[in-house]
Enzyme design. Structure first.
Site, PDB file in Angstrom:
ATOM      1  N   LYS A 109     -12.416   5.993   2.130  1.00  0.00           N
ATOM      2  CA  LYS A 109     -11.200   6.021   2.952  1.00  0.00           C
ATOM      3  C   LYS A 109     -10.893   7.436   3.425  1.00  0.00           C
ATOM      4  O   LYS A 109     -10.819   8.377   2.634  1.00  0.00           O
ATOM      5  CB  LYS A 109     -10.044   5.453   2.139  1.00  0.00           C
ATOM      6  CG  LYS A 109      -8.747   5.256   2.899  1.00  0.00           C
ATOM      7  CD  LYS A 109      -7.750   4.525   1.998  1.00  0.00           C
ATOM      8  CE  LYS A 109      -6.440   4.224   2.675  1.00  0.00           C
ATOM      9  NZ  LYS A 109      -5.546   3.421   1.788  1.00  0.00           N
ATOM     10  N   CYS A 150      -7.204   0.148   5.003  1.00  0.00           N
ATOM     11  CA  CYS A 150      -5.745   0.198   5.010  1.00  0.00           C
ATOM     12  C   CYS A 150      -5.182   1.264   5.957  1.00  0.00           C
ATOM     13  O   CYS A 150      -5.184   1.061   7.163  1.00  0.00           O
ATOM     14  CB  CYS A 150      -5.228   0.353   3.590  1.00  0.00           C
ATOM     15  SG  CYS A 150      -3.493  -0.152   3.410  1.00  0.00           S
ATOM     16  N   GLU A 192      -8.053  -4.949  -0.195  1.00  0.00           N
ATOM     17  CA  GLU A 192      -8.214  -3.613  -0.773  1.00  0.00           C
ATOM     18  C   GLU A 192      -7.885  -3.595  -2.268  1.00  0.00           C
ATOM     19  O   GLU A 192      -6.889  -4.165  -2.709  1.00  0.00           O
ATOM     20  CB  GLU A 192      -7.297  -2.636  -0.041  1.00  0.00           C
ATOM     21  CG  GLU A 192      -7.370  -1.198  -0.529  1.00  0.00           C
ATOM     22  CD  GLU A 192      -6.324  -0.304   0.113  1.00  0.00           C
ATOM     23  OE1 GLU A 192      -6.498   0.932   0.040  1.00  0.00           O
ATOM     24  OE2 GLU A 192      -5.336  -0.819   0.681  1.00  0.00           O
TER      25      GLU A 192
END
Length: 299
Positions: free
Chosen positions: A122, A159, A49
Site C-alpha cells: 500500500k 483502500c 482488506e
C-alpha cells in the site's frame, strides 16, 4: 468498433463479510465465500482488506505488531494458494507484512494455478481518528504494479489508494484491464454522523469511467470495538461493496449489513476496443502534467 469475432470474457467477484478477531474463523469465512463465488462462475475473486482479523488500526497499540507475519511462507497465503489451484481462480490476498524492521499493508496476487505472482504494498497510508495506519505501516515501496493472471492483466491497490486518481491511471497505463481495491472503511469515530459511503463509491466509479476499465471494490461489514488507552474505539463498517463497469456504472452492489458474493461478467476485448476508440489515452498530454510531480503545484 467492436473487435471482430473475438470475445475474452472474465467473471469477477467481490466478497463482503464481517470479521471477528479470530484468524481461523475469518480465513474459513473467506474460503467459504471464495467457493461460493467459484460456484457462481467467478474467475477472479477479491477478499476485503486485512480480513484475517479486526481492523486493528483504530488504536495505536504496540501489541498489535505481533499480528504481522513475513511474506515468505505466510500461512494464509499458502492456504489461499491451495484453494486457488483447486478451484482454478485468481485470489488477491491482503495481509499485514513484517519485513525485517519494516511493516507493510500488503497484498499477494495468487494466480489460478496457485502461483504467487508477487506483492503490492500500500502506497498511501492514512492517519486520522480510527484509521491510524501510519503507526503500523511503512509507505509501500513496490510502486503501482500490474499482474498478468490467467484471465486478465489486473491492477490491485489498497483502500486509501482508491482515493487517488493517479494510482488508477498509473495501473491502466501499465496495461491493467481491471482494477481491484480491497477496503476497510466505515464510520468516523470522531463524528458518528459522517457517512462517506457515497463519496467513496463515486470516486472509484470515476476511476472506472475515466480509464474505461471495470473496477471491483470489496469492503467489510459489522461493528468492531478496539480497546485503547483512552477507552473503546468503535467503527461500523458500511460494506456497500460493488463492481463497476467501464463507464463507471454500478453493475453489482451489496448493502451495508449483509454478507455478499457479487459477480459480474465483462468482455475484455470489447472493452479494449471501446477504450481505444474513446481516445482518452490517445489524447493524453504527459508533457503538461509535470505539476503532478510536485506537492504544491510549483514547478
Amino acid at each position: 468498433m467492436e473487435t471482430e469475432g473475438r470475445r475474452r470474457e472474465v467473471v469477477v467477484s467481490s466478497l463482503q463479510f464481517a470479521c471477528s478477531d479470530d484468524i481461523s474463523t475469518n480465513v474459513a469465512a473467506a474460503e467459504r465465500l471464495v467457493r461460493e463465488a467459484h460456484a457462481k462462475g467467478a474467475n477472479i475473486i477479491l477478499i476485503q482488506e486485512l480480513f484475517e482479523g479486526y481492523y486493528f488500526c483504530q488504536a495505536q497499540r504496540e501489541d498489535f505488531f505481533k499480528r504481522a507475519k513475513p511474506y515468505k511462507n505466510h500461512p494464509t497465503i499458502a492456504r489461499m494458494q491451495k484453494l486457488a489451484k483447486e478451484l482454478g481462480v485468481v485470489i488477491p490476498v491482503s495481509f499485514f507484512e513484517e519485513a525485517n524492521t519494516a511493516h507493510y499493508n500488503s497484498i499477494a496476487i495468487i494466480d489460478a494455478d496457485g502461483t504467487d505472482l508477487g506483492i503490492y504494498r500500500k502506497s498511501h497510508i492514512p492517519d486520522g481518528p480510527g484509521y491510524q495506519e501510519k503507526f503500523y505501516f511503512n509507505p509501500g515501496d513496490t510502486g503501482f504494479k500490474v499482474f498478468q493472471t490467467k484471465f486478465a492483466k489486473i491492477g490491485v491497490a489498497i483502500c486509501w489508494d482508491q482515493w487517488f486518481p493517479e494510482a488508477a491511471r498509473a495501473m491502466v497505463l501499465q496495461g491493467a484491464e481491471i482494477l481491484f481495491y480491497p477496503t476497510a472503511i466505515g464510520s468516523e469515530p470522531q463524528d458518528q454522523g459522517l457517512d462517506s459511503r457515497d463519496h467513496w463509491r463515486r470516486v472509484m466509479q470515476g476511476h472506472a469511467g475515466a480509464n474505461v476499465v471495470p473496477l471491483v471494490a470489496s469492503n467489510r461489514i459489522g461493528k468492531e470495538i478496539i480497546e485503547t488507552e483512552h477507552g473503546p474505539s468503535q467503527i461500523t463498517f458500511y460494506g456497500t461493496s460493488f463492481i463497476a463497469g467501464p463507464t463507471g456504472e454500478i453493475v453489482a452492489e451489496a448493502d451495508d449489513k449483509s454478507e455478499a458474493v457479487l459477480v459480474a461478467q465483462f468482455d475484455l476485448d470489447m472493452i479494449k476496443s471501446k477504450r481505444q476508440s474513446w481516445g482518452v489515452f490517445r489524447d493524453r498530454r504527459p508533457d503538461l502534467y509535470k505539476v503532478l510531480l510536485t506537492m504544491d503545484g510549483n514547478l
